[in-house]
Design a protein around this motif. Sequence first.
Motif, PDB file in Angstrom:
ATOM      1  N   LYS A   9       0.855  -1.183   0.000  1.00 35.67           N
ATOM      2  CA  LYS A   9       0.000   0.000   0.000  1.00 35.67           C
ATOM      3  C   LYS A   9       0.892   1.234   0.000  1.00 35.67           C
ATOM      4  CE  LYS A   9      -3.491  -2.409   2.641  1.00 35.67           C
ATOM      5  NZ  LYS A   9      -3.317  -3.148   3.882  1.00 35.67           N
ATOM      6  N   GLY A  10       0.370   2.339  -0.501  1.00 30.62           N
ATOM      7  CA  GLY A  10       1.121   3.587  -0.529  1.00 30.62           C
ATOM      8  C   GLY A  10       1.238   4.204   0.855  1.00 30.62           C
ATOM      9  N   LYS A  11       2.237   5.052   1.031  1.00 26.43           N
ATOM     10  CA  LYS A  11       2.487   5.677   2.338  1.00 26.43           C
ATOM     11  C   LYS A  11       1.299   6.476   2.851  1.00 26.43           C
ATOM     12  CE  LYS A  11       7.345   5.492   2.766  1.00 26.43           C
ATOM     13  NZ  LYS A  11       8.286   5.608   3.818  1.00 26.43           N
ATOM     14  N   GLU A  12       0.616   7.198   1.969  1.00 29.37           N
ATOM     15  CA  GLU A  12      -0.531   7.993   2.422  1.00 29.37           C
ATOM     16  C   GLU A  12      -1.656   7.103   2.935  1.00 29.37           C
ATOM     17  OE1 GLU A  12      -0.428  11.239   3.059  1.00 29.37           O
ATOM     18  OE2 GLU A  12       1.644  10.994   2.386  1.00 29.37           O
ATOM     19  N   GLU A  13      -1.907   6.007   2.240  1.00 29.90           N
ATOM     20  CA  GLU A  13      -2.931   5.064   2.703  1.00 29.90           C
ATOM     21  C   GLU A  13      -2.516   4.446   4.041  1.00 29.90           C
ATOM     22  OE1 GLU A  13      -5.247   0.986   1.354  1.00 29.90           O
ATOM     23  OE2 GLU A  13      -3.859   1.908  -0.054  1.00 29.90           O
ATOM     24  N   LEU A  14      -1.242   4.091   4.161  1.00 29.08           N
ATOM     25  CA  LEU A  14      -0.764   3.498   5.406  1.00 29.08           C
ATOM     26  C   LEU A  14      -0.841   4.473   6.572  1.00 29.08           C
ATOM     27  CD1 LEU A  14       2.255   1.446   4.069  1.00 29.08           C
ATOM     28  CD2 LEU A  14       0.102   0.557   4.966  1.00 29.08           C
ATOM     29  N   LYS A  15      -0.563   5.732   6.325  1.00 35.94           N
ATOM     30  CA  LYS A  15      -0.668   6.737   7.393  1.00 35.94           C
ATOM     31  C   LYS A  15      -2.091   6.814   7.932  1.00 35.94           C
ATOM     32  CE  LYS A  15       3.148   9.806   6.343  1.00 35.94           C
ATOM     33  NZ  LYS A  15       3.581  11.129   5.906  1.00 35.94           N
ATOM     34  N   LYS A  16      -3.070   6.531   7.078  1.00 43.31           N
ATOM     35  CA  LYS A  16      -4.471   6.575   7.495  1.00 43.31           C
ATOM     36  C   LYS A  16      -4.916   5.297   8.200  1.00 43.31           C
ATOM     37  CE  LYS A  16      -5.755   9.576   3.665  1.00 43.31           C
ATOM     38  NZ  LYS A  16      -6.374   9.625   2.340  1.00 43.31           N
ATOM     39  N   THR A  17      -4.283   4.161   7.857  1.00 44.20           N
ATOM     40  CA  THR A  17      -4.769   2.879   8.386  1.00 44.20           C
ATOM     41  C   THR A  17      -3.914   2.301   9.518  1.00 44.20           C
ATOM     42  OG1 THR A  17      -3.588   1.657   6.656  1.00 44.20           O
ATOM     43  CG2 THR A  17      -5.875   2.242   6.206  1.00 44.20           C
ATOM     44  N   LEU A  18      -2.666   2.703   9.636  1.00 45.95           N
ATOM     45  CA  LEU A  18      -1.802   2.186  10.687  1.00 45.95           C
ATOM     46  C   LEU A  18      -1.736   3.152  11.866  1.00 45.95           C
ATOM     47  CD1 LEU A  18       1.279   0.928   8.597  1.00 45.95           C
ATOM     48  CD2 LEU A  18      -0.740  -0.375   9.316  1.00 45.95           C
ATOM     49  N   THR A  19      -1.430   2.617  13.036  1.00 48.23           N
ATOM     50  CA  THR A  19      -1.178   3.485  14.182  1.00 48.23           C
ATOM     51  C   THR A  19       0.157   4.198  13.945  1.00 48.23           C
ATOM     52  OG1 THR A  19       0.100   1.869  15.454  1.00 48.23           O
ATOM     53  CG2 THR A  19      -2.326   1.815  15.708  1.00 48.23           C
ATOM     54  N   ILE A  47      -0.948 -17.562  12.449  1.00 45.61           N
ATOM     55  CA  ILE A  47       0.126 -17.037  11.614  1.00 45.61           C
ATOM     56  C   ILE A  47       0.255 -15.529  11.805  1.00 45.61           C
ATOM     57  CG2 ILE A  47      -0.147 -18.880   9.902  1.00 45.61           C
ATOM     58  CD1 ILE A  47      -1.391 -16.794   8.005  1.00 45.61           C
ATOM     59  N   TYR A  48       1.432 -15.048  11.504  1.00 42.68           N
ATOM     60  CA  TYR A  48       1.744 -13.618  11.566  1.00 42.68           C
ATOM     61  C   TYR A  48       1.982 -13.147  10.139  1.00 42.68           C
ATOM     62  CZ  TYR A  48       2.455 -14.421  16.555  1.00 42.68           C
ATOM     63  OH  TYR A  48       2.274 -14.752  17.881  1.00 42.68           O
ATOM     64  N   VAL A  49       1.249 -12.114   9.732  1.00 42.42           N
ATOM     65  CA  VAL A  49       1.358 -11.603   8.371  1.00 42.42           C
ATOM     66  C   VAL A  49       1.847 -10.154   8.398  1.00 42.42           C
ATOM     67  CG1 VAL A  49      -0.488 -13.151   7.572  1.00 42.42           C
ATOM     68  CG2 VAL A  49      -1.058 -10.791   8.184  1.00 42.42           C
ATOM     69  N   ASP A  50       2.358  -9.699   7.270  1.00 41.56           N
ATOM     70  CA  ASP A  50       2.822  -8.317   7.132  1.00 41.56           C
ATOM     71  C   ASP A  50       1.648  -7.362   7.300  1.00 41.56           C
ATOM     72  OD1 ASP A  50       3.229  -5.960   4.885  1.00 41.56           O
ATOM     73  OD2 ASP A  50       5.048  -6.394   6.004  1.00 41.56           O
ATOM     74  N   ILE A  51       1.812  -6.351   8.107  1.00 40.85           N
ATOM     75  CA  ILE A  51       0.741  -5.389   8.383  1.00 40.85           C
ATOM     76  C   ILE A  51       0.385  -4.555   7.157  1.00 40.85           C
ATOM     77  CG2 ILE A  51       2.185  -3.478   9.213  1.00 40.85           C
ATOM     78  CD1 ILE A  51      -0.235  -3.773  11.547  1.00 40.85           C
ATOM     79  N   ASN A  52       1.289  -4.475   6.213  1.00 39.47           N
ATOM     80  CA  ASN A  52       1.088  -3.689   4.999  1.00 39.47           C
ATOM     81  C   ASN A  52       0.442  -4.532   3.900  1.00 39.47           C
ATOM     82  OD1 ASN A  52       1.380  -2.324   2.548  1.00 39.47           O
ATOM     83  ND2 ASN A  52       3.447  -1.648   2.958  1.00 39.47           N
ATOM     84  N   SER A  53       1.074  -5.624   3.537  1.00 43.65           N
ATOM     85  CA  SER A  53       0.637  -6.406   2.366  1.00 43.65           C
ATOM     86  C   SER A  53      -0.211  -7.626   2.703  1.00 43.65           C
ATOM     87  CB  SER A  53       1.869  -6.893   1.600  1.00 43.65           C
ATOM     88  OG  SER A  53       2.596  -7.794   2.415  1.00 43.65           O
ATOM     89  N   GLY A  54      -0.124  -8.113   3.935  1.00 46.95           N
ATOM     90  CA  GLY A  54      -0.835  -9.331   4.312  1.00 46.95           C
ATOM     91  C   GLY A  54      -0.101 -10.614   3.978  1.00 46.95           C
ATOM     92  N   GLU A  55       1.104 -10.523   3.447  1.00 41.57           N
ATOM     93  CA  GLU A  55       1.838 -11.745   3.096  1.00 41.57           C
ATOM     94  C   GLU A  55       2.222 -12.508   4.374  1.00 41.57           C
ATOM     95  OE1 GLU A  55       6.048 -10.667   1.556  1.00 41.57           O
ATOM     96  OE2 GLU A  55       4.956  -8.774   1.722  1.00 41.57           O
ATOM     97  N   PRO A  56       2.024 -13.827   4.387  1.00 40.83           N
ATOM     98  CA  PRO A  56       2.368 -14.635   5.554  1.00 40.83           C
ATOM     99  C   PRO A  56       3.875 -14.640   5.791  1.00 40.83           C
ATOM    100  CG  PRO A  56       0.871 -15.804   4.103  1.00 40.83           C
ATOM    101  CD  PRO A  56       1.350 -14.601   3.356  1.00 40.83           C
ATOM    102  N   LEU A  57       4.263 -14.445   7.059  1.00 43.25           N
ATOM    103  CA  LEU A  57       5.676 -14.347   7.405  1.00 43.25           C
ATOM    104  C   LEU A  57       6.130 -15.436   8.373  1.00 43.25           C
ATOM    105  CD1 LEU A  57       5.721 -10.468   7.868  1.00 43.25           C
ATOM    106  CD2 LEU A  57       6.603 -11.757   5.902  1.00 43.25           C
TER     107      LEU A  57
END
Length: 151
Positions: A9-19, A47-57
């Motif tokens: 996701k783009g930085k602006e979208e992440l600034k709105k959705t992440l703490t 499982i633990y996934v990336d907070i940005n993309s959702g990819e399983p880690l």
Amino acid sequence: MDKKVYNKKGKEELKKTLTPTQFEVSQENSTERSFDNEYWNNSEEGIYVDINSGEPLFTSLDKFDSGCGWPSFTKPVVEEHVKENKDVTHGMIRTEVRSKYGDSHLGHLFNDGPSEKGGLRYCINSAALKFIPTNKLKEQGYEEYLELFKK
């Protein structure tokens, strides 16, 4: 195992959705406080996934208590989802780990993990992760990982 497409996701979208902490850690290479983060002592299966993309880690099956105050894992669940980079910040030489598709800063890799499990310790910031418990894997589109938890 994993054939899905994950997008950053783009930085602006992440600034709105992440703490603010999630953004600082995952996008600005910060580190959260030890023993004062969401998953350091989580013992639930999932499982633990990336907070940005959702990819399983990582999975809870490879999580262990290293005593450092951050979630620690012996290996990634999908090896190619975790990238390693040389990190020479703070007067140290370390190996940074980042998610492949989300390009999130996850934490660092050390060689002081359990020897019987390969000796690696992926020391990961909770703020870069989203935890999905086993009873929510199917609902959230990660049903192929259910087989890992069958006993």
